[in-house]
Write an enzyme that holds these catalytic residues in place. Structure first.
Site, mmCIF file in Angstrom:
data_model
loop_
_atom_site.group_PDB
_atom_site.id
_atom_site.type_symbol
_atom_site.label_atom_id
_atom_site.label_comp_id
_atom_site.label_asym_id
_atom_site.label_seq_id
_atom_site.Cartn_x
_atom_site.Cartn_y
_atom_site.Cartn_z
ATOM 1 N N HIS A 169 0.803 -1.228 0.000
ATOM 2 C CA HIS A 169 0.000 0.000 0.000
ATOM 3 C C HIS A 169 0.831 1.271 0.000
ATOM 4 O O HIS A 169 0.292 2.374 -0.034
ATOM 5 C CB HIS A 169 -0.958 0.020 1.192
ATOM 6 C CG HIS A 169 -0.267 0.234 2.520
ATOM 7 N ND1 HIS A 169 0.091 1.479 2.977
ATOM 8 C CD2 HIS A 169 0.147 -0.637 3.448
ATOM 9 C CE1 HIS A 169 0.684 1.352 4.147
ATOM 10 N NE2 HIS A 169 0.744 0.070 4.461
HETATM 11 C C1 UD1 Z 1 -2.482 5.402 5.572
HETATM 12 C C2 UD1 Z 1 -1.280 6.020 6.258
HETATM 13 C C3 UD1 Z 1 -0.115 5.044 6.259
HETATM 14 C C4 UD1 Z 1 -0.516 3.704 6.833
HETATM 15 C C5 UD1 Z 1 -1.750 3.180 6.121
HETATM 16 C C6 UD1 Z 1 -2.248 1.921 6.770
HETATM 17 C C7 UD1 Z 1 -0.942 8.471 6.106
HETATM 18 C C8 UD1 Z 1 -0.254 9.550 5.384
HETATM 19 N N1 UD1 Z 1 -0.835 7.221 5.562
HETATM 20 O O1 UD1 Z 1 -2.135 5.193 4.205
HETATM 21 O O2 UD1 Z 1 0.947 5.573 7.031
HETATM 22 O O3 UD1 Z 1 0.540 2.788 6.703
HETATM 23 O O4 UD1 Z 1 -2.793 4.172 6.198
HETATM 24 O O5 UD1 Z 1 -3.127 1.234 5.946
HETATM 25 O O6 UD1 Z 1 -1.563 8.694 7.127
HETATM 26 N N2 UD1 Z 1 -9.422 4.322 1.008
HETATM 27 C C9 UD1 Z 1 -10.631 3.703 0.868
HETATM 28 N N3 UD1 Z 1 -11.253 3.285 2.002
HETATM 29 C C10 UD1 Z 1 -10.751 3.445 3.243
HETATM 30 C C11 UD1 Z 1 -9.515 4.097 3.367
HETATM 31 C C12 UD1 Z 1 -8.851 4.520 2.242
HETATM 32 O O7 UD1 Z 1 -11.137 3.532 -0.231
HETATM 33 O O8 UD1 Z 1 -11.379 3.011 4.237
HETATM 34 C C13 UD1 Z 1 -8.694 4.738 -0.221
HETATM 35 C C14 UD1 Z 1 -9.035 6.163 -0.666
HETATM 36 O O9 UD1 Z 1 -9.051 6.177 -2.060
HETATM 37 C C15 UD1 Z 1 -7.838 6.966 -0.165
HETATM 38 C C16 UD1 Z 1 -6.693 5.961 -0.262
HETATM 39 O O10 UD1 Z 1 -7.289 4.691 0.041
HETATM 40 O O11 UD1 Z 1 -7.618 8.114 -0.926
HETATM 41 C C17 UD1 Z 1 -5.551 6.244 0.688
HETATM 42 O O12 UD1 Z 1 -6.006 6.352 2.038
HETATM 43 P P1 UD1 Z 1 -5.166 7.206 3.122
HETATM 44 O O13 UD1 Z 1 -5.737 6.955 4.458
HETATM 45 O O14 UD1 Z 1 -5.019 8.602 2.663
HETATM 46 O O15 UD1 Z 1 -3.731 6.592 3.018
HETATM 47 P P2 UD1 Z 1 -3.267 5.088 3.117
HETATM 48 O O16 UD1 Z 1 -2.568 4.741 1.840
HETATM 49 O O17 UD1 Z 1 -4.387 4.230 3.568
HETATM 50 N N1 UDP Z 2 -3.871 -6.614 8.151
HETATM 51 C C1 UDP Z 2 -5.131 -7.191 8.283
HETATM 52 N N2 UDP Z 2 -5.806 -7.535 7.152
HETATM 53 C C2 UDP Z 2 -5.275 -7.361 5.905
HETATM 54 C C3 UDP Z 2 -3.988 -6.784 5.790
HETATM 55 C C4 UDP Z 2 -3.313 -6.406 6.930
HETATM 56 O O1 UDP Z 2 -5.623 -7.377 9.395
HETATM 57 O O2 UDP Z 2 -5.927 -7.718 4.927
HETATM 58 C C5 UDP Z 2 -3.173 -6.180 9.368
HETATM 59 C C6 UDP Z 2 -1.774 -6.719 9.543
HETATM 60 O O3 UDP Z 2 -1.805 -7.911 10.304
HETATM 61 C C7 UDP Z 2 -1.040 -5.601 10.271
HETATM 62 C C8 UDP Z 2 -1.769 -4.374 9.842
HETATM 63 O O4 UDP Z 2 -3.002 -4.779 9.259
HETATM 64 O O5 UDP Z 2 -1.189 -5.713 11.664
HETATM 65 C C9 UDP Z 2 -0.947 -3.615 8.861
HETATM 66 O O6 UDP Z 2 -1.664 -2.552 8.379
HETATM 67 P P1 UDP Z 2 -1.223 -1.709 7.134
HETATM 68 O O7 UDP Z 2 -0.365 -2.546 6.238
HETATM 69 O O8 UDP Z 2 -2.462 -1.138 6.588
HETATM 70 O O9 UDP Z 2 -0.403 -0.520 7.795
HETATM 71 P P2 UDP Z 2 1.113 -0.341 8.254
HETATM 72 O O10 UDP Z 2 1.441 -1.386 9.244
HETATM 73 O O11 UDP Z 2 1.955 -0.419 7.029
HETATM 74 O O12 UDP Z 2 1.121 1.044 8.812
#
Ligand code: UD1
Ligand code: UDP
Length: 345
Positions: free
Chosen positions: A196
């Site tokens: 991601h």
């Molecule tokens: C965010 C965090 C990242 C973290 C990740 C965990 C920031 C800058 N980034 O990244 O550090 O590792 O979460 O997963 O805070 N979207 C959906 N549904 C949702 C959420 C997101 O469709 O419930 C889509 C939207 O198109 C959105 C995109 O995902 O624009 C990115 O979501 P965003 O929360 O901005 O950043 P992440 O890539 O999820």
């Molecule tokens: N995770 C989950 N379901 C999924 C993918 C990830 O429960 O389909 C959990 C995973 O075990 C870990 C956390 O989500 O604990 C990681 O989240 P993410 O990769 O979104 O964020 P990051 O750790 O990179 O900030």
């Protein structure tokens, strides 16, 4: 103590679970959800599975550019702090929700605690690196998960407010491992992939190279797709090879079921690198650097560029078998609350 816990993204719900349970034994907790993640399988499902009380407030900020998203969060959290007058504002990790929580508390001069402090990639092109640095420099108390994190905080002159507590995710994993049942993938031979990070997934050409490498690898890959990544795959019609199965984001229990029977973990997630280590699964981290260097030093995590022409061979050839020490601690939530009681009473 009256504590406001601020969360917003999937990994923060996972970290909140065990800590919230411990806090509520003797203290009042108000949970603020910023609404950064909002799909059922990115948010509510984690509250249900980790037995976290529903948030007291959901600010429903949703997605957006960093400035707009963080600004709206800042305003919303500020209002809640003014309303509830907590003794402490608590935040986790390095997302925009973390940044907003630390800034809001600092501006109102309300004590704030940053959990998972001191992590550094030394790569300022990652949005998380900026969030971490600001969070650590604005919070009043820093709970560091590892000695490496303590060292970084010392180098930045923050030793006085640092406590080494261990990593809260050790407790999250312990909780979920007790809940894993039989998995419908048990008996199959596969690896798990999650991706991601913007620098890996926002460019569809990179995704195509990754998929080409995984096709060459040949092994079945189960890929629970983060919504950010799904959007890029779908809008650019990136074709997915037959051995890579896209599935929806999994609940924490189902996901750990997948990990349990997997051969390897391939990821750019932060939390998952530690979970793979704890579960004894070789982890291939698709990044140029990691904050969790101890997993690499232990031999169980390998850094790999998605565009590496030898991707398939390197994944196939990574088969660690060395000893795994406990790097992240045990009963960390209890230790954290003990420290808080001692410092704030
Ligand atoms: C965010 C965090 C990242 C973290 C990740 C965990 C920031 C800058 N980034 O990244 O550090 O590792 O979460 O997963 O805070 N979207 C959906 N549904 C949702 C959420 C997101 O469709 O419930 C889509 C939207 O198109 C959105 C995109 O995902 O624009 C990115 O979501 P965003 O929360 O901005 O950043 P992440 O890539 O999820
Ligand atoms: N995770 C989950 N379901 C999924 C993918 C990830 O429960 O389909 C959990 C995973 O075990 C870990 C956390 O989500 O604990 C990681 O989240 P993410 O990769 O979104 O964020 P990051 O750790 O990179 O900030």
């Amino acid at each position: 103590m009256k504590i406001i816990s601020v969360v917003g993204a999937r990994p923060q719900f996972i970290k909140l679970g065990p800590l919230s349970r411990e806090i509520r034994k003797n203290h009042e907790e108000i949970i603020i959800h910023t609404g950064q993640h909002y799909d059922h399988e990115m948010s509510d499902l984690f509250f249900e599975q980790l037995e976290i009380p529903k948030p007291d407030v959901n600010l429903e900020i949703g997605s957006g550019y960093h400035g707009a998203q963080t600004g709206k969060m800042l305003e919303g959290i500020e209002n809640e702090i003014l309303k509830h007058k907590p003794d402490l504002v608590l935040s986790f990790g390095d997302t925009n929700s973390t940044l907003a929580a630390c800034l809001a508390a600092a501006k109102l001069e309300v004590p704030s605690l940053h959990i998972e402090a001191g992590l550094r990639s030394f790569n300022r092109s990652m949005p998380e690196e900026i969030n971490r640095v600001v969070a650590d420099h604005t919070a009043d108390l820093l709970f560091a998960p590892t000695e490496e994190a303590v060292k970084h905080l010392e180098c930045e002159g923050l030793a006085d407010k640092t406590v080494m507590t261990g990593d809260i995710m050790a407790d999250s994993v312990q909780f979920v491992q007790g809940l894993i049942g039989e998995n419908r993938y048990a008996g199959r031979k596969y690896s798990v992939l999650t991706m991601h990070r913007p620098y890996n997934v926002d460019d569809p050409e990179k995704l195509k190279k990754l998929f080409a490498g995984l096709e060459k690898l040949g092994q079945a890959i189960l890929f629970p797709v983060h919504p950010r990544t799904r959007k890029i795959v779908e809008s650019n019609q990136v074709s997915v090879p037959g051995n890579v199965e896209l599935i929806k984001p999994q609940g924490y229990i189902e996901f750990h079921g997948l990990i349990k029977y997997a051969e390897k973990v391939i990821t750019d997630s932060g939390g998952l690198q530690k979970e793979a280590y704890i579960a004894g699964k070789p982890c291939i981290t698709l990044r140029p650097e990691t904050e969790w260097v101890e997993t690499v030093e232990a031999g169980w995590n390998m850094l790999l560029d998605v565009e590496d022409p030898g991707l398939a061979e390197k994944i196939a050839g990574f088969n660690p078998s060395g000893k795994r020490l406990n790097l992240y601690g045990k009963d960390v939530a209890k230790r954290m609350v003990d420290v808080l009681e001692e410092m704030l009473s």
